[in-house]
Scaffold this active site. Structure first.
Site, PDB file in Angstrom:
ATOM      1  N   CYS A 168      -8.413 -28.215   5.868  1.00 26.53           N
ATOM      2  CA  CYS A 168      -7.335 -27.473   6.238  1.00 26.53           C
ATOM      3  C   CYS A 168      -6.518 -28.466   7.202  1.00 26.53           C
ATOM      4  O   CYS A 168      -7.219 -29.216   7.931  1.00 26.53           O
ATOM      5  CB  CYS A 168      -7.537 -26.216   6.525  1.00 26.53           C
TER       6      CYS A 168
ATOM      7  N   ASP B  83       0.980  -1.210  -0.199  1.00 30.45           N
ATOM      8  CA  ASP B  83       0.023   0.017  -0.004  1.00 30.45           C
ATOM      9  C   ASP B  83       1.009   1.234   0.097  1.00 30.45           C
ATOM     10  O   ASP B  83       2.222   1.020  -0.080  1.00 30.45           O
ATOM     11  CB  ASP B  83      -0.891   0.189   1.215  1.00 30.45           C
TER      12      ASP B  83
ATOM     13  N   CYS C 186      -8.034 -28.238  10.850  1.00 33.11           N
ATOM     14  CA  CYS C 186      -9.450 -29.192  10.751  1.00 33.11           C
ATOM     15  C   CYS C 186      -9.306 -30.571  10.719  1.00 33.11           C
ATOM     16  O   CYS C 186     -10.118 -31.448  11.186  1.00 33.11           O
ATOM     17  CB  CYS C 186     -10.453 -28.567   9.747  1.00 33.11           C
TER      18      CYS C 186
ATOM     19  N   CYS D 166     -14.411 -28.430   5.906  1.00 37.44           N
ATOM     20  CA  CYS D 166     -12.854 -27.994   5.704  1.00 37.44           C
ATOM     21  C   CYS D 166     -11.951 -29.023   5.765  1.00 37.44           C
ATOM     22  O   CYS D 166     -11.672 -29.765   6.662  1.00 37.44           O
ATOM     23  CB  CYS D 166     -12.433 -26.829   6.737  1.00 37.44           C
TER      24      CYS D 166
ATOM     25  N   HIS E 268      -6.164 -21.554   9.909  1.00 38.31           N
ATOM     26  CA  HIS E 268      -7.521 -21.770   9.292  1.00 38.31           C
ATOM     27  C   HIS E 268      -8.462 -20.686   8.695  1.00 38.31           C
ATOM     28  O   HIS E 268      -8.873 -20.994   7.713  1.00 38.31           O
ATOM     29  CB  HIS E 268      -8.428 -22.279  10.518  1.00 38.31           C
TER      30      HIS E 268
ATOM     31  N   ASP F   8      -8.002  -7.252  -0.300  1.00 36.59           N
ATOM     32  CA  ASP F   8      -7.101  -7.501   0.955  1.00 36.59           C
ATOM     33  C   ASP F   8      -7.830  -7.197   2.333  1.00 36.59           C
ATOM     34  O   ASP F   8      -8.707  -6.238   2.200  1.00 36.59           O
ATOM     35  CB  ASP F   8      -5.943  -6.563   0.842  1.00 36.59           C
TER      36      ASP F   8
END
Lengths: 353, 353
Positions: free
Chosen positions: A287, A73, A290, A285, A316, A247
């Site tokens: 991931c 930014d 999980c 999920c 997560h 973002d």
């Protein structure tokens, strides 16, 4: 989207790496969960450890061990968030460091120089993020000044290094000022265009309205980036209105506060109801978190203020955001985004409410 | 050393996982850097989240996703560290929780029950860790009581589940009391033996003396564990005197404070001298951190109080300790431990002094 560090598939969510690190995440893990591009904060890196130091050490990518694209930014958003600690004029902004109170000036030219020193692949023009609400006269004057700053940024850019410069559309919640801002920026010419000044406290429907009338003003062949947005719902609605890039600190900051995203809504992991809950955070999920940990364990780590709580929660939440965007891309490619969007909203409800 | 969860190669260092997590480390990463067995703290887990809860959720291994052996301490050390908050008698200790002031009693029988509920593979007898200095009469009385408690622990143990029970030799810095304690424990019979009451403020030479005369008293076929020790030098000197197992918070706690171990000594990463230092922490280290990050980056993360600072520093320090122990094992196997020990001391010097 083509960058000098490879192709980024859009729509894309960019995890925020404020201080040369996405809080609690190894770069390798970011890659594994599908991060394609991350965001760095010019204001923070300028103050600490300093852009010149990072440049001498080979640039931000090498410094933080991330070899994918980085968008920085302009520093404007943080400077203007300082409130009493800053003063703004045509030249730029004078502000005091939140770290030690030292005085600094940030101008369009200086912002570009800092972002170039950091080695950003996508550089953002220096602008003022207009607060909400604001009166129309202020919005008009600020937007006009941001337009003049955008031209100075374009001139200040060292061309030929392959990095892209994005302009930022301001104009508050005023359709005609948004249009004028977009036209000014397109006349200057940028490699991409962003909508700034959203997610600043306005109602969600107003945010969607601004996206709806502003995004179509921008050239279709250039990436369109909605800055600082937002919730999973905001992302899906942004995509529906033509946004390519997002973002937000929401997945990472919420993670550290124990607020976790699931396919059915948000969970506050500290609640007593999860004390003995053997289930994963989200049964849908895939991931790492999980697959290996129970809600009871995640609650324990949060209650015990353990480092691993932030690490696992961030993993997560970012996986959730990145997987959501990958699913949106698949749906778009298959020509069924409308259906995907309906299903998403039907499934999402706050499981705790 | 054979445990019910497989063989542990000794001498071994056990990372400390106080609250069902080795602070900042994923279990997978612990494995990768060579951790074979970790330590859990009975006192902390009893208070939060509670041993019964952990038992209902399938035990500590499953709760924290670590499938290797776990040794739990008895809770005695932490309870006796509470100072004003605890009272001790023949039955056990009454104490107030450091979390909420609630009153609890810990006895030999209760300590065993908690450790069994957690599912520990190696269970430690409940004892009093005698402070230093202490007068001989107190040391004698306390050691005798710890001996009676050790017998109660042996009786309280549910046999047949394959977990091991270790006795703890006390006796302060008094050779004859250490001998008497060791003999009492051997008469009761344990699967392993520990030296307690070290690293409590005594001079290093005194610690080495106690190891030197106490370790040979213990059966050679049983593992010998020096509790709460220590620095890399302490570990090498402990091995030289016959110790097989060690645990200490030093690598993990120092990491969070920015104190890092290298083959040449300790580094305090916050120092200004590392501001632009491109070198890895330790040029002789093959760990993930040393392969990917500069001292300048690690200093920045520490100064910025970033989560990744604790994560990377802990990774490096534990790798250092675990690699040191692996090297010691190799040297022992090759019959050159004496040489290894001399080289180690020659190389180690505080690089900052």
């Amino acid at each position: 989207m083509q960058t000098r560090r490879g192709v980024v598939e859009t729509p894309v969510f960019m995890p925020v790496g404020t201080q040369a690190t996405v809080k609690g995440m190894l770069p390798e893990t970011l890659r594994q969960i599908g991060a394609q591009i991350i965001l760095g904060n010019t204001y923070h890196l300028y103050l600490r450890p300093g852009h010149e130091l990072i440049k001498r050490l080979g640039g931000l990518h090498r410094f933080m061990n991330w070899d994918g694209p980085i968008l920085t930014d302009s520093g404007g958003f943080q400077v203007f968030s300082l409130g009493e600690l800053r003063r703004i004029d045509e030249e730029g902004a004078v502000f005091q460091s939140h770290l030690d109170g030292s005085r600094h000036q940030l101008t369009p030219e200086k912002s570009i120089a800092i972002q170039e020193a950091l080695g950003a692949d996508i550089i953002m023009a220096f602008d003022e993020c207009i607060p909400y609400p604001a009166d129309r006269a202020y919005v008009a004057a600020s937007t006009a000044r941001s337009g003049r700053w955008a031209r100075r940024c374009r001139h200040a850019r060292r061309e030929g290094d392959g990095a892209a410069l994005f302009g930022i559309v301001q104009g508050g919640m005023e359709p005609d000022l948004r249009r004028r801002s977009a036209e000014e920026l397109m006349a200057i010419g940028f490699e991409g265009y962003a909508l700034g000044g959203l997610s600043v406290g306005e109602e969600t429907s107003l945010m969607y309205d601004v996206m709806e009338y502003s995004l179509p003003l921008l050239p279709e062949e250039a990436p369109r980036y909605v800055m600082g947005v937002g919730t999973p719902e905001n992302l899906i609605e942004g995509i529906a209105r033509g946004a390519d890039m997002f973002d937000c600190v929401m997945p990472t900051r919420n993670a550290r506060n124990g607020v976790l995203f699931t396919s059915r809504g948000k969970i506050s992991i500290k609640q007593a109801r999860y004390r003995e809950d053997e289930r994963p955070l989200d049964e849908n999920c895939s991931c790492y978190v999980c697959r290996h940990y129970s809600r009871a364990y995640l609650r324990h780590l949060f209650q015990a203020n353990e480092i691993l709580s932030s690490v696992l929660n961030t993993h997560h939440n970012l996986h959730y955001y990145l997987h959501l965007m990958a699913s949106a891309r698949d749906a778009i490619e298959a020509g069924r985004f409308g259906e995907f969007r309906r299903e998403f909203h039907a499934r999402r409800q706050n499981v705790e409410s």
